[in-house]
Design a protein around this motif. Structure first.
Motif, PDB file in Angstrom:
ATOM      1  N   CYS A 126     -41.870  42.425 -50.128  1.00 41.02           N
ATOM      2  CA  CYS A 126     -41.347  41.074 -50.300  1.00 41.02           C
ATOM      3  C   CYS A 126     -42.447  40.056 -50.030  1.00 41.02           C
ATOM      4  O   CYS A 126     -43.246  40.232 -49.104  1.00 41.02           O
ATOM      5  CB  CYS A 126     -40.180  40.871 -49.322  1.00 41.02           C
ATOM      6  SG  CYS A 126     -39.576  39.181 -49.201  1.00 41.02           S
ATOM      7  N   PRO A 127     -42.515  38.978 -50.819  1.00 45.99           N
ATOM      8  CA  PRO A 127     -43.469  37.914 -50.478  1.00 45.99           C
ATOM      9  C   PRO A 127     -43.192  37.392 -49.073  1.00 45.99           C
ATOM     10  O   PRO A 127     -42.039  37.145 -48.710  1.00 45.99           O
ATOM     11  CB  PRO A 127     -43.190  36.839 -51.541  1.00 45.99           C
ATOM     12  CG  PRO A 127     -42.517  37.554 -52.660  1.00 45.99           C
ATOM     13  CD  PRO A 127     -41.738  38.650 -52.026  1.00 45.99           C
ATOM     14  N   THR A 128     -44.216  37.230 -48.294  1.00 44.31           N
ATOM     15  CA  THR A 128     -44.043  36.835 -46.900  1.00 44.31           C
ATOM     16  C   THR A 128     -43.222  35.562 -46.761  1.00 44.31           C
ATOM     17  O   THR A 128     -42.351  35.459 -45.889  1.00 44.31           O
ATOM     18  CB  THR A 128     -45.419  36.638 -46.231  1.00 44.31           C
ATOM     19  OG1 THR A 128     -46.177  37.851 -46.361  1.00 44.31           O
ATOM     20  CG2 THR A 128     -45.273  36.299 -44.768  1.00 44.31           C
ATOM     21  N   ALA A 129     -43.454  34.597 -47.641  1.00 44.64           N
ATOM     22  CA  ALA A 129     -42.772  33.311 -47.534  1.00 44.64           C
ATOM     23  C   ALA A 129     -41.284  33.397 -47.833  1.00 44.64           C
ATOM     24  O   ALA A 129     -40.525  32.495 -47.477  1.00 44.64           O
ATOM     25  CB  ALA A 129     -43.421  32.288 -48.465  1.00 44.64           C
ATOM     26  N   ILE A 179     -40.513  38.639 -60.278  1.00 44.74           N
ATOM     27  CA  ILE A 179     -39.627  39.418 -59.415  1.00 44.74           C
ATOM     28  C   ILE A 179     -39.628  38.848 -58.000  1.00 44.74           C
ATOM     29  O   ILE A 179     -40.570  38.165 -57.590  1.00 44.74           O
ATOM     30  CB  ILE A 179     -40.030  40.908 -59.375  1.00 44.74           C
ATOM     31  CG1 ILE A 179     -41.485  41.078 -58.927  1.00 44.74           C
ATOM     32  CG2 ILE A 179     -39.788  41.562 -60.723  1.00 44.74           C
ATOM     33  CD1 ILE A 179     -41.929  42.524 -58.791  1.00 44.74           C
ATOM     34  N   ASP A 180     -38.539  39.106 -57.289  1.00 43.65           N
ATOM     35  CA  ASP A 180     -38.417  38.669 -55.898  1.00 43.65           C
ATOM     36  C   ASP A 180     -38.814  39.761 -54.925  1.00 43.65           C
ATOM     37  O   ASP A 180     -39.288  39.479 -53.817  1.00 43.65           O
ATOM     38  CB  ASP A 180     -36.970  38.262 -55.600  1.00 43.65           C
ATOM     39  CG  ASP A 180     -36.468  37.164 -56.519  1.00 43.65           C
ATOM     40  OD1 ASP A 180     -37.054  36.065 -56.485  1.00 43.65           O
ATOM     41  OD2 ASP A 180     -35.502  37.399 -57.267  1.00 43.65           O
ATOM     42  N   ASP A 190     -47.343  41.870 -58.575  1.00 41.45           N
ATOM     43  CA  ASP A 190     -47.654  40.448 -58.679  1.00 41.45           C
ATOM     44  C   ASP A 190     -46.325  39.733 -58.888  1.00 41.45           C
ATOM     45  O   ASP A 190     -45.808  39.665 -59.996  1.00 41.45           O
ATOM     46  CB  ASP A 190     -48.606  40.179 -59.849  1.00 41.45           C
ATOM     47  CG  ASP A 190     -49.083  38.730 -59.902  1.00 41.45           C
ATOM     48  OD1 ASP A 190     -48.309  37.838 -59.500  1.00 41.45           O
ATOM     49  OD2 ASP A 190     -50.221  38.482 -60.348  1.00 41.45           O
ATOM     50  N   PHE A 191     -45.752  39.232 -57.804  1.00 40.15           N
ATOM     51  CA  PHE A 191     -44.402  38.684 -57.856  1.00 40.15           C
ATOM     52  C   PHE A 191     -44.276  37.550 -58.865  1.00 40.15           C
ATOM     53  O   PHE A 191     -43.303  37.468 -59.608  1.00 40.15           O
ATOM     54  CB  PHE A 191     -43.978  38.203 -56.472  1.00 40.15           C
ATOM     55  CG  PHE A 191     -43.873  39.313 -55.455  1.00 40.15           C
ATOM     56  CD1 PHE A 191     -42.780  40.153 -55.439  1.00 40.15           C
ATOM     57  CD2 PHE A 191     -44.885  39.512 -54.528  1.00 40.15           C
ATOM     58  CE1 PHE A 191     -42.689  41.178 -54.516  1.00 40.15           C
ATOM     59  CE2 PHE A 191     -44.798  40.533 -53.597  1.00 40.15           C
ATOM     60  CZ  PHE A 191     -43.703  41.373 -53.590  1.00 40.15           C
TER      61      PHE A 191
END
Length: 304
Positions: free
Chosen positions: A274-277, A143-144, A137-138
């Protein structure tokens, strides 16, 4: 000059949070405001767009059709705004801070010994590492990026498979070789304790089946982390099944021995998540490219 037709950013952020959480209370907590303040911002936005965005059905909060479409479009827009802001911040500082959630043993045994090479190549990027091996859960974990073992599927994220595989080998302390382990006969394991890893429950079964010992039940003690399992094997508590690349030091020094040439490849892989955005942030691209290349480098230990 055309004047943009936009409501307040506060109202937009509040609506997006409520639509994502489907709860005024939870969204208010995320935004650090009161529930009444969150409700007021949504009302302001509804007045601005000229119609309801939520409705209550049997006490449950639901989006109207207009609200559902608006929330989806707004989330993408806010994600792009956040990405643009992060890119600007990183550009101003010439790098920035990159926060990475990493598996404990992977981090200490494989990643950290290599980070000096990243620091030399990217001196303006500061890495902060947090140990973790559960769900990602970023936002909640701050976290990045995350490094996890799995099948490559994580919600709302893009994953990159590293060039590492869990090539599992049987290992034991040297003294166990004098207690009946016959390198020519895997069946000699029947008289020994087989140490287990809680997140690799099928590893022993897979190795034993391939060795023709499918009837042998690995019922030794279990350990949650690889570093605990490694230490248990070094201490002579039993025989362990471990990834080669995590035990370079023990194999080099002779603290652990590989009695059998047979190995097994455990299903799954190591992934950078990584978060897509945020996938196109320069600091994230820099670490991703370095990590993928580094993970393709051969192990420093040559094994049979």
């Amino acid at each position: 000059m055309r004047r943009r037709l936009l409501p307040s950013l506060t109202a937009l952020r509040t609506f997006e949070a409520v639509a994502r959480c489907m709860s005024f209370t939870e969204a208010a907590g995320e935004l650090n405001v009161t529930q009444s303040a969150a409700s007021r911002q949504v009302r302001i936005l509804e007045e601005y767009v000229g119609g309801p965005l939520f409705m209550r059905t049997r006490g449950r909060l639901e989006l109207t059709e207009e609200g559902r479409v608006y929330a989806a479009e707004l989330k993408e827009a806010l994600d792009r705004m956040e990405l643009a802001t992060l890119q600007a911040m990183a550009f101003e500082r010439g790098g920035g801070v990159l926060r990475i959630g990493v598996l404990p043993t992977f981090g200490t045994r494989w990643l950290i010994p290599r980070l000096s090479r990243f620091a030399k190549a990217h001196p303006k990027i500061t890495l902060n590492l947090n140990a973790g091996d559960g769900d990602v859960d970023f936002s909640a974990q701050g976290i990045d990026l995350a490094i996890r073992f799995g099948d490559g599927h994580w919600p709302d994220a893009v994953s990159y498979r590293l060039g590492l595989r869990e090539d599992m080998v049987v290992v034991c302390a040297p003294e166990l070789l004098t207690r009946g382990i016959d390198p020519e006969d895997p069946a000699s394991l029947r008289d020994h304790v087989l140490l287990q890893h809680t997140t690799r429950p099928l590893a022993w079964a897979q190795w034993l089946r391939d060795a023709g010992l499918g009837d042998l039940d690995p019922n030794g003690p279990s350990f949650e982390h690889f570093f605990m399992l490694i230490q248990a094997a070094v201490a002579g508590l039993g025989v362990a099944l471990l990834p080669r690349f995590l035990i370079d030091d023990e194999l080099r020094t002779g603290a652990l021995m590989v009695p059998f040439a047979r190995n097994t490849i455990y299903d799954g892989g190591y992934y950078l998540i990584c978060p897509t955005a945020r996938r196109d942030l320069s600091k994230i691209r820099a670490f991703r490219d370095w990590l993928l290349e580094e993970s393709l480098s051969p192990s420093a230990v040559e094994l049979p």
